[in-house]
Design a protein around this motif. Structure first.
Motif, PDB file in Angstrom:
ATOM      1  N   ASN A  46      38.648 -37.803   0.850  1.00 36.82           N
ATOM      2  CA  ASN A  46      39.900 -37.504   0.143  1.00 36.82           C
ATOM      3  C   ASN A  46      40.169 -38.536  -0.946  1.00 36.82           C
ATOM      4  OD1 ASN A  46      42.388 -35.785   0.060  1.00 36.82           O
ATOM      5  ND2 ASN A  46      43.371 -37.754   0.479  1.00 36.82           N
ATOM      6  N   ASN A  47      39.979 -39.808  -0.639  1.00 32.36           N
ATOM      7  CA  ASN A  47      40.239 -40.873  -1.619  1.00 32.36           C
ATOM      8  C   ASN A  47      39.290 -40.790  -2.816  1.00 32.36           C
ATOM      9  OD1 ASN A  47      42.320 -41.911  -0.094  1.00 32.36           O
ATOM     10  ND2 ASN A  47      41.087 -43.518   0.856  1.00 32.36           N
ATOM     11  N   LEU A  48      38.044 -40.429  -2.563  1.00 29.72           N
ATOM     12  CA  LEU A  48      37.063 -40.336  -3.642  1.00 29.72           C
ATOM     13  C   LEU A  48      37.286 -39.121  -4.543  1.00 29.72           C
ATOM     14  CD1 LEU A  48      33.835 -41.377  -1.689  1.00 29.72           C
ATOM     15  CD2 LEU A  48      35.015 -42.708  -3.452  1.00 29.72           C
ATOM     16  N   ASN A  49      38.166 -38.217  -4.099  1.00 29.24           N
ATOM     17  CA  ASN A  49      38.468 -37.012  -4.888  1.00 29.24           C
ATOM     18  C   ASN A  49      39.965 -36.900  -5.195  1.00 29.24           C
ATOM     19  OD1 ASN A  49      35.831 -35.225  -4.911  1.00 29.24           O
ATOM     20  ND2 ASN A  49      35.998 -36.032  -2.832  1.00 29.24           N
ATOM     21  N   LYS A  50      40.695 -38.000  -5.105  1.00 35.87           N
ATOM     22  CA  LYS A  50      42.153 -37.954  -5.204  1.00 35.87           C
ATOM     23  C   LYS A  50      42.665 -37.458  -6.556  1.00 35.87           C
ATOM     24  CE  LYS A  50      42.403 -42.922  -6.213  1.00 35.87           C
ATOM     25  NZ  LYS A  50      42.911 -44.233  -5.695  1.00 35.87           N
ATOM     26  N   ASP A  51      41.812 -37.470  -7.565  1.00 38.02           N
ATOM     27  CA  ASP A  51      42.224 -36.969  -8.882  1.00 38.02           C
ATOM     28  C   ASP A  51      41.925 -35.480  -9.050  1.00 38.02           C
ATOM     29  OD1 ASP A  51      39.480 -37.483  -8.805  1.00 38.02           O
ATOM     30  OD2 ASP A  51      39.354 -37.839 -10.966  1.00 38.02           O
TER      31      ASP A  51
END
Length: 284
Positions: free
Chosen positions: A99-104
């Motif tokens: 999730n953090n690596l795709n937060k954008d």
């Protein structure tokens, strides 16, 4: 396990605002044939689906199946991402990382990881095959292959049968969903009177019932009904239309019926301890 509703969800990990490939089928207790749940507009999005699930589980105890890998192989390399010092050691931290690596990225899209080193090097992705990519398989996938049929490796994100892209978006989805329902088999579900989410594999269920798709037209209504009969479910009417770009309705329908069938049998809930890190396909 006592549930009010059984929901089979044929998933899609594409990067569009709406997902043509998402199909949802729902059935209640008994033997009635699952019904396809259509969105208010033409197609579902993953964000719309999340709201629908929240509404459903606020009223009923549901068993909800998703067609994507809930986790990655771990025990073959003693790591999800071998060689990375801070690689997650459990599914909840894995979902948080994804999730953090795709937060954008909106709508739970997960393909942003393919541009984030060093993690991108572990995937076979569009326009990039990482130097650490291997055709790794979880214990449940190995067991499924030895028994009936196996899905594509979860780090593979290329090709018609690939599950990698859907699994990336799915793990982001689970990261949010985990606060509102139990996710099997990662926690002690017997102690919590909540709705439960499980991983499904529609092709496995069809093969379990002795049904394969026709090479030209896919699953015929006759074959779908044969599989439904195997799972002790009433048949679809002769005028039923099976929709979706890859007959997604068929996958959702058989999954909903299979969930109801498996849920009544204790042995399908009793899975190996490796599933606490790697997950397990319900019914395998």
């Amino acid at each position: 396990m006592d549930f009010d509703s059984f929901v089979g969800i044929d998933w899609s990990g594409d990067k569009n605002n709406f997902q043509k490939g998402i199909s949802i089928a729902l059935c209640e207790k008994g033997s009635a044939v699952p019904k396809i749940i259509r969105p208010d507009i033409r197609y579902w999005s993953r964000s719309m689906l999340l709201k629908w699930i929240f509404e459903l589980i606020s009223k009923k105890k549901a068993l909800i199946g998703f067609d994507f890998s809930f986790s990655y192989p771990f025990y073959d390399k003693a790591s999800y991402f071998p060689g990375i010092k801070d690689s997650p050691t459990g599914p909840y931290d894995l979902w948080k990382l994804i999730n953090n690596l795709n937060k954008d990225k909106d709508n739970f899209y997960g393909g942003g990881i393919w541009k984030k080193n060093p993690f991108s090097q572990y995937y076979n992705a569009p326009r990039l095959k990482g130097i650490y990519y291997q055709s790794r398989r979880r214990k449940t996938e190995i067991h499924a292959k030895n028994k009936i049929h196996s899905p594509s490796p979860s780090f593979n994100c290329v090709g018609p049968g690939a599950v990698g892209t859907g699994s990336l978006s799915g793990m982001r989805f689970l990261h949010i969903l985990k606060e509102n329902l139990s996710i099997w088999p990662f926690e002690n579900i017997i102690m919590r009177n909540k709705s439960i989410s499980v991983e499904i594999f529609p092709t496995y269920y069809f093969r379990m019932a002795g049904v394969k798709p026709d090479k030209k037209i896919g699953y015929t209504l006759e074959n779908i009904n044969k599989a439904l009969t195997f799972f002790e479910t009433n048949n679809l009417l002769k005028n039923t239309k099976i929709e979706g770009p890859d007959q997604d309705d068929a996958d959702a329908i058989i999954s909903s019926a299979a969930l109801r069938f498996f849920s009544r049998k204790d042995n399908y809930w009793n899975v190996p301890s490796v599933s606490k890190k790697e997950g397990w396909i319900f019914g395998v």
